[in-house]
Design a protein around this motif. Structure first.
Motif, mmCIF file in Angstrom:
data_model
loop_
_atom_site.group_PDB
_atom_site.id
_atom_site.type_symbol
_atom_site.label_atom_id
_atom_site.label_comp_id
_atom_site.label_asym_id
_atom_site.label_seq_id
_atom_site.Cartn_x
_atom_site.Cartn_y
_atom_site.Cartn_z
ATOM 1 N N LYS A 105 69.951 -4.329 45.795
ATOM 2 C CA LYS A 105 69.497 -5.019 46.987
ATOM 3 C C LYS A 105 70.238 -6.260 46.876
ATOM 4 O O LYS A 105 70.761 -7.103 46.024
ATOM 5 N N ILE A 106 70.769 -6.733 48.232
ATOM 6 C CA ILE A 106 71.591 -8.095 48.471
ATOM 7 C C ILE A 106 70.466 -8.846 48.702
ATOM 8 O O ILE A 106 69.957 -8.937 49.662
ATOM 9 N N ILE A 107 70.225 -9.899 47.817
ATOM 10 C CA ILE A 107 69.313 -11.302 47.948
ATOM 11 C C ILE A 107 70.096 -12.235 48.726
ATOM 12 O O ILE A 107 71.076 -12.660 48.588
ATOM 13 N N VAL A 108 69.406 -12.536 49.909
ATOM 14 C CA VAL A 108 70.047 -13.742 50.825
ATOM 15 C C VAL A 108 68.719 -14.770 50.970
ATOM 16 O O VAL A 108 67.625 -14.460 51.520
ATOM 17 N N ASP A 139 72.945 -21.525 54.691
ATOM 18 C CA ASP A 139 72.692 -22.809 54.858
ATOM 19 C C ASP A 139 72.815 -23.174 56.537
ATOM 20 O O ASP A 139 73.977 -23.288 56.915
ATOM 21 N N VAL A 140 71.673 -23.016 57.154
ATOM 22 C CA VAL A 140 71.620 -23.124 58.419
ATOM 23 C C VAL A 140 72.300 -24.587 59.028
ATOM 24 O O VAL A 140 73.252 -24.561 60.046
ATOM 25 N N THR A 141 71.791 -25.838 58.429
ATOM 26 C CA THR A 141 72.547 -26.966 58.607
ATOM 27 C C THR A 141 74.001 -26.852 58.284
ATOM 28 O O THR A 141 74.652 -27.511 59.335
ATOM 29 N N GLU A 142 74.376 -26.539 57.308
ATOM 30 C CA GLU A 142 75.760 -26.494 56.951
ATOM 31 C C GLU A 142 76.639 -25.710 57.995
ATOM 32 O O GLU A 142 77.792 -25.816 58.251
ATOM 33 N N LEU A 143 75.911 -24.527 58.637
ATOM 34 C CA LEU A 143 76.723 -23.692 59.481
ATOM 35 C C LEU A 143 76.994 -24.413 60.731
ATOM 36 O O LEU A 143 78.059 -24.270 61.346
ATOM 37 N N TYR A 144 76.289 -25.567 61.165
ATOM 38 C CA TYR A 144 76.393 -26.354 62.414
ATOM 39 C C TYR A 144 77.726 -26.979 61.971
ATOM 40 O O TYR A 144 78.424 -27.237 63.154
ATOM 41 N N SER A 176 74.264 -13.633 58.684
ATOM 42 C CA SER A 176 73.038 -13.404 58.218
ATOM 43 C C SER A 176 73.277 -12.900 56.660
ATOM 44 O O SER A 176 72.198 -12.633 55.886
ATOM 45 N N GLN A 177 74.481 -12.184 56.401
ATOM 46 C CA GLN A 177 74.967 -11.664 54.985
ATOM 47 C C GLN A 177 74.946 -12.922 53.940
ATOM 48 O O GLN A 177 74.952 -12.773 52.862
ATOM 49 N N GLY A 178 75.086 -13.971 54.539
ATOM 50 C CA GLY A 178 75.078 -15.072 53.695
ATOM 51 C C GLY A 178 76.459 -15.290 52.822
ATOM 52 O O GLY A 178 77.286 -14.468 53.096
ATOM 53 N N VAL A 179 76.399 -16.421 51.762
ATOM 54 C CA VAL A 179 77.580 -16.627 51.084
ATOM 55 C C VAL A 179 77.196 -16.457 49.563
ATOM 56 O O VAL A 179 76.273 -17.247 49.325
ATOM 57 N N PRO A 180 77.902 -15.558 48.816
ATOM 58 C CA PRO A 180 77.583 -15.471 47.101
ATOM 59 C C PRO A 180 77.589 -16.820 46.596
ATOM 60 O O PRO A 180 78.743 -17.682 46.986
#
Length: 299
Positions: A105-108, A139-144, A176-180
């Motif tokens: 499973k991929i954990i995010v 990181d929602v804040t960082e994505l902004y 939503s896949q995130g960054v490793p």
């Protein structure tokens, strides 16, 4: 048999396991996945905790979890009820669930710039410290900043629940896949968790991109200043001089500090200031809307 087969297929298709530190944020994430047609491939796990407050020592042990439960329950009358209603989200069960996530499973892990999310991130990575497979982060804040998302209100959100709905759907759709996380970054987060657990302070604040351990009275000055400012505003607006609503004080504290601490913690600190004779109160102290405050005469 057909139903059981369908359930089995659904579980097999849930390639991603998304971990988030709050029940409300988890609900929003599930709604977004459903709206985007990603619900079948995305399992969402949530802690029913506010990690910016309360003890952390030994939190991966039953004793540590019980100590935390007792501390929070003594200060928040709704905590035990909430824990009982959401037993699968309690620390004991969630810790076991996180550690037992299959390797394929991929954990995010989802976070924003506040001590609650960031402490939760470090705790989860501590639980996953023996996992060889990569762990991803959104990181929602960082994505902004990095993705060029423009805030309609001009303020970058420091907690996931403060994200504009359209922006949030965009983030879930595209990122939503995130960054490793790099292995050295994971180790730093794990070490940071050990620091926080050892310091074991009852309050954590987010400052200069770091979690600062504080005594639980660290926000008292902000609360007192907010009461004074609201009193002065009443006078300038020719309103009747006197008490101010605890609810308006809470809003002012949040606007000034941008800290994610929850209403129960701030309400408890207001009561503490009343008991110390710093503030004077009137009304029912268990409700922000019925609790009225003003500074004591000595101030």
């Amino acid at each position: 048999m057909a139903k059981a087969h369908g359930v089995s297929n659904e579980r097999m298709e849930q390639e991603y396991v998304h971990i988030i530190s709050g029940m409300s944020d988890a609900g929003s994430l599930k709604v977004a996945f459903s709206a985007l047609g990603k619900r079948e491939t995305s399992q969402v796990l949530a802690f029913n905790e506010l990690f910016s407050i309360g003890p952390l020592s030994g939190l991966d042990t039953l004793t540590g979890m019980q100590n935390r439960h007792q501390w929070v329950a003594e200060r928040d009358e709704n905590y035990s009820i909430s824990q009982h209603c959401h037993q699968e989200n309690q620390l004991v069960r969630m810790s076991q669930t996180v550690k037992s996530i299959p390797p394929h499973k991929i954990i995010v892990i989802w976070v924003a710039d506040n001590a609650h999310d960031q402490t939760g991130l470090r705790f989860v990575l501590h639980l996953l410290r023996d996992r060889i497979q990569p762990v991803h982060m959104v990181d929602v804040t960082e994505l902004y900043h990095s993705a060029g998302i423009h805030c309609k209100e001009g303020v970058t959100p420091h907690f996931i629940g403060g994200t504009d709905r359209e922006d949030y759907l965009l983030i879930v759709k595209k990122y939503s896949q995130g960054v490793p996380l790099a292995s050295d970054q994971r180790r730093r987060y794990e070490s940071d968790w050990l620091r926080l657990a050892e310091e074991n302070q009852m309050l954590r604040l987010w400052k200069d991109a770091a979690i600062i351990s504080c005594d639980e009275s660290a926000m008292d000055e902000v609360i007192l200043r907010s009461v004074i400012e609201l009193e002065q505003e009443q006078e300038r607006n020719q309103a009747r001089k006197g008490y101010v609503s605890a609810g308006s004080v809470f809003i002012r504290v949040f606007e000034v500090s941008r800290q994610f601490l929850g209403t129960s913690f701030i309400l408890n600190r207001m009561r503490a200031l009343v008991n110390q004779g710093v503030l004077v109160s009137r009304g029912y102290s268990g409700d922000l809307n019925q609790f009225l405050l003003k500074r004591a005469q000595i101030y």
